[in-house]
Design a protein around this motif. Structure first.
Motif, short mmCIF file in Angstrom:
data_model
loop_
_atom_site.label_atom_id
_atom_site.label_comp_id
_atom_site.label_asym_id
_atom_site.label_seq_id
_atom_site.Cartn_x
_atom_site.Cartn_y
_atom_site.Cartn_z
N MET A 75 1.04 -1.32 -0.05
CA MET A 75 0.12 -0.19 0.03
C MET A 75 0.86 1.46 0.11
N ASN A 76 0.74 2.02 -1.07
CA ASN A 76 1.55 3.47 -1.09
C ASN A 76 0.40 4.46 -0.78
N VAL A 77 1.33 5.62 -0.26
CA VAL A 77 0.46 6.78 0.08
C VAL A 77 0.99 8.00 -0.48
N PHE A 78 0.16 8.91 -0.90
CA PHE A 78 0.56 10.10 -1.43
C PHE A 78 -0.66 11.21 -0.96
N GLY A 79 -0.07 12.30 -0.55
CA GLY A 79 -1.18 13.39 -0.15
C GLY A 79 -1.37 14.52 -1.08
N ILE A 80 -2.61 15.23 -1.15
CA ILE A 80 -2.80 16.24 -1.72
C ILE A 80 -3.12 17.42 -0.76
N ALA A 81 -2.46 18.50 -0.74
CA ALA A 81 -2.63 19.55 0.04
C ALA A 81 -2.69 20.70 -0.39
N GLY A 82 -3.41 21.73 0.39
CA GLY A 82 -3.54 23.16 0.00
C GLY A 82 -4.64 23.72 0.67
N HIS A 83 -4.81 25.07 1.02
CA HIS A 83 -5.90 25.55 1.57
C HIS A 83 -7.11 25.32 1.19
N SER A 84 -8.02 25.40 1.63
CA SER A 84 -9.33 25.48 1.47
C SER A 84 -9.96 26.32 -0.03
N GLY A 85 -10.53 25.60 -0.96
CA GLY A 85 -10.73 26.41 -2.05
C GLY A 85 -9.92 26.21 -3.13
N MET A 86 -8.54 25.62 -2.82
CA MET A 86 -7.45 25.63 -4.07
C MET A 86 -7.92 24.85 -5.29
N GLY A 87 -8.90 23.91 -5.09
CA GLY A 87 -9.17 22.78 -6.08
C GLY A 87 -8.63 21.62 -5.73
#
Length: 170
Positions: free
Chosen positions: A1-13
């Motif tokens: 199982m590999n992991v990867f994150g998507i980060a960003g402020h609210s509303g960035m898409g």
């Protein structure tokens, strides 16, 4: 199982990007799951429904099975939030877990950043950011050394995710 994150402020898409990435990843034959952390109180059940009433009556967990899906609701009842490794351990095996939130987590992340929204980048304050996906050219001296990717090129972003995902720890 590999992991990867998507980060960003609210509303960035972030969610819009995930909606575009997931079909590309599953088309490659990958089983993909998602863990999303919200700082808001969430309600996946509805007042008046039997499962809601029984959870409110004191059940620690309610597993709801219906046609086409099932959901497990676990009440914290004042206990600390489980760690990301604990939550990952509850998932069925898959090839890739995409993670939204868990800003202090030690896993690779792609920051979604739209300068037109007037927010500063999360990088370098958040650990693990390995690239920036943006709808604008790289500003002078912004995130130098990190890959700068076109937010609208979902194919390239899917490749970046797969190239930078890493085996889960813990």
């Amino acid at each position: 199982m590999n992991v990867f994150g998507i980060a960003g402020h609210s509303g960035m898409g972030k969610t819009t990007l995930l909606e575009r990435l997931i079909p590309l990843l599953t088309a490659r034959g990958l089983a993909v799951s998602l863990v999303k952390h919200s700082h808001k109180a969430i309600e996946v059940d509805r007042p008046g429904k039997d499962s809601y009433r029984l959870r409110e009556a004191g059940c620690q967990e309610v597993l709801l099975l219906g046609e086409g899906r099932w959901a497990l609701m676990h009440e914290l009842r004042g206990a600390a939030e489980p760690s990301l490794p604990e939550l990952l351990g509850r998932l069925q095996h898959c090839d890739l877990v995409l993670i939204e939130g868990f800003k202090s987590g030690d896993f690779p992340k792609l920051e979604v950043w739209r300068p037109s929204l007037g927010r500063e980048m999360l990088w370098p304050a958040w650990p693990g950011i390995v690239g920036i996906a943006s709808d604008a050219p790289r500003p002078a001296n912004a995130a130098s050394g990190l890959p700068w990717l076109d937010l609208h090129d979902a194919g390239a972003l899917a490749g970046f995710v797969l190239a930078n995902a890493r085996a889960r720890s813990g």
